[in-house]
Scaffold this motif. Sequence first.
Motif, PDB file in Angstrom:
ATOM      1  N   HIS A  47       0.863  -1.187   0.000  1.00 45.14           N
ATOM      2  CA  HIS A  47       0.000   0.000   0.000  1.00 45.14           C
ATOM      3  C   HIS A  47       0.892   1.227   0.000  1.00 45.14           C
ATOM      4  O   HIS A  47       1.689   1.419   0.915  1.00 45.14           O
ATOM      5  CB  HIS A  47      -0.926   0.010   1.211  1.00 45.14           C
ATOM      6  N   ASP A  98      -6.822  -2.225  -3.442  1.00 45.11           N
ATOM      7  CA  ASP A  98      -7.371  -0.989  -2.886  1.00 45.11           C
ATOM      8  C   ASP A  98      -7.126   0.146  -3.892  1.00 45.11           C
ATOM      9  O   ASP A  98      -6.044   0.235  -4.476  1.00 45.11           O
ATOM     10  CB  ASP A  98      -6.671  -0.673  -1.565  1.00 45.11           C
ATOM     11  N   ARG A 122     -16.451  -4.416  -4.832  1.00 44.56           N
ATOM     12  CA  ARG A 122     -15.070  -3.950  -4.681  1.00 44.56           C
ATOM     13  C   ARG A 122     -14.466  -3.607  -6.040  1.00 44.56           C
ATOM     14  O   ARG A 122     -13.658  -2.687  -6.142  1.00 44.56           O
ATOM     15  CB  ARG A 122     -14.225  -5.005  -3.972  1.00 44.56           C
TER      16      ARG A 122
END
Length: 247
Positions: A47, A98, A122
């Motif tokens: 991330h 994400d 998602r």
Amino acid sequence: MHNGAMSLVRVPDMSLPSFHTFANFLGRRILPFSNGRVVSPPGEIGHHGRRCIVVATPMRSGTHVMIDLLLNNLPAYRNRPLYIDLDQHLRRGQMPVDPQAGYVVKTHYPFTMPGGPFAEDRLRTLFEGALVITIERDQTEIVRSLARWHGATPDQILSRFGDGLDRFRAFWPGRDRVAIDHRTLFDREAMQALLRQIAERTGTDPAPRFVPPPPRDATQRIYLMKATTRLLGARAPRINTTIFTLK
């Protein structure tokens, strides 16, 4: 020496077809593109706190040319792995990306459908939160390229992939995206302007020197770039994520 005659050592034929075949053999068996330095899966997704850039295309529409332009000209997106193959995750019933993970994400969705269950909500969140780039290429050119890739006739390709082309064109119009023409990928000034726009929209800085796609006839240089990319990942001097060449 025998009876006064000199024996000759046979030199392997390294003409273009044999070199191409040998290089692709090495790429499949010794330096495969599907390693954790290059792509997820199998690489682990981290991330990095910036918008993902989704490159969404039908097959044979310049997908990896665009990916490489991003990775060579936006240093902030040179991660380990270099990019995420969303379709491979979807086929596994996963949607682990994400929108703020900070990766270049490759997808042909819905040109190819994953099959099996996956988290559509998602997927929608990713497409709405990321910066999406779609590439538009003339269908005749796509079909011709797919026919060469699969060793098939254009009619066979339309029978197999025609529905996917229709799904792709129905899915993306009206969505927030940057839509570019396939020919733009090879227009130096247009791509520099596009990359500046992408850098601004992702809050990143473009590289000080623009790196264009390599010439198609620079075969040995392309294979060298592919090899160093697979060996070194983000540390490679110049990224080339393509799988096969001259297809």
